[in-house]
Design an enzyme around this catalytic site. Sequence first.
Site, PDB file in Angstrom:
ATOM      1  CB  SER A  96       1.974   4.003  -0.410  1.00 25.23           C
ATOM      2  OG  SER A  96       0.827   3.496   0.213  1.00 25.23           O
ATOM      3  CG  ASP A 218      -4.762   6.444  -4.923  1.00 20.95           C
ATOM      4  OD1 ASP A 218      -5.176   5.316  -4.607  1.00 20.95           O
ATOM      5  OD2 ASP A 218      -3.648   6.868  -4.577  1.00 20.95           O
ATOM      6  CG  HIS A 246      -2.149   3.490  -4.007  1.00 21.06           C
ATOM      7  ND1 HIS A 246      -2.225   4.729  -3.389  1.00 21.06           N
ATOM      8  CD2 HIS A 246      -1.391   2.702  -3.184  1.00 21.06           C
ATOM      9  CE1 HIS A 246      -1.559   4.702  -2.255  1.00 21.06           C
ATOM     10  NE2 HIS A 246      -1.034   3.496  -2.100  1.00 21.06           N
TER      11      HIS A 246
END
Length: 265
Positions: A96, A218, A246
């Site tokens: 991320s 996602d 995610h």
Amino acid sequence: MPGTSIQRNNARIVGTASRTVILAHGFGTDQTAWRHQEADLARDHRVVLFDHVGAGRSDLAAYSPRRYQSLRSYAADMLELFDDLGLGEVDYVGHSMSGMIGLLAALDEPERFRKMIFIGASPRYLNDEGYCGGFEQKDIDALFEAMTGSYHAWASGFAGVAMGNPDRPELAQEFAATLCAIRPDIALAVSRLIFLSDHREDLPKLRVPTLIVQTKSDVAVPREVGEYLARHIPSAEIDVIDAQGHLPHMSAPAAVTAAIRAYLG
């Protein structure tokens, strides 16, 4: 003072092999999110784990909204940590927000990095002309408003949506716990710098071979974003793994570990 970043970022090293791999966590989690990959990779790697300032067991006294106004500050923290740990060339895995943190660190000191892997990373979350980031400004504004209104209620709801595995509620509960452990003002500030950032112009400057790991679905980072990264980073390729959500390193750890091992060689 030498070594202070080790305490600041609660850094630790597992394993004694010659090759070093960095596992850098994303927003809302801490280094414990990598426990599955840590156990596997430590068999034949030296694994470095740490908490970004504001997360996990990092030194909260080190957090300043004035300092951490962009992801570049986190990249600077990480390079300082490399120095204090005496690390040479490393392989890097960033989830991320740590995808772009790693990219910025590699632009400053490319000789540090042998290969990079970005999991669920995005250079820009807002849609733009000719670009699908996944969010409109009104979506981001609503997210900030919900975080401000009742942070813990927001965290509980967001955790389930982001995890994306409704048949396994224990995963969402685990993510919600680490989200709720973050001080609300820090979480809101970090969310603002993440969701309002734009690092698209930095992508073509990266010269380190890079793998983009994308799940089939996602909610935070659409597949189009992963494909955009793969097109705009030189020497990049994409691996769409059989996973949802995610946080696949938590929900589909075997698939993520296999992708890491296959790319690092």
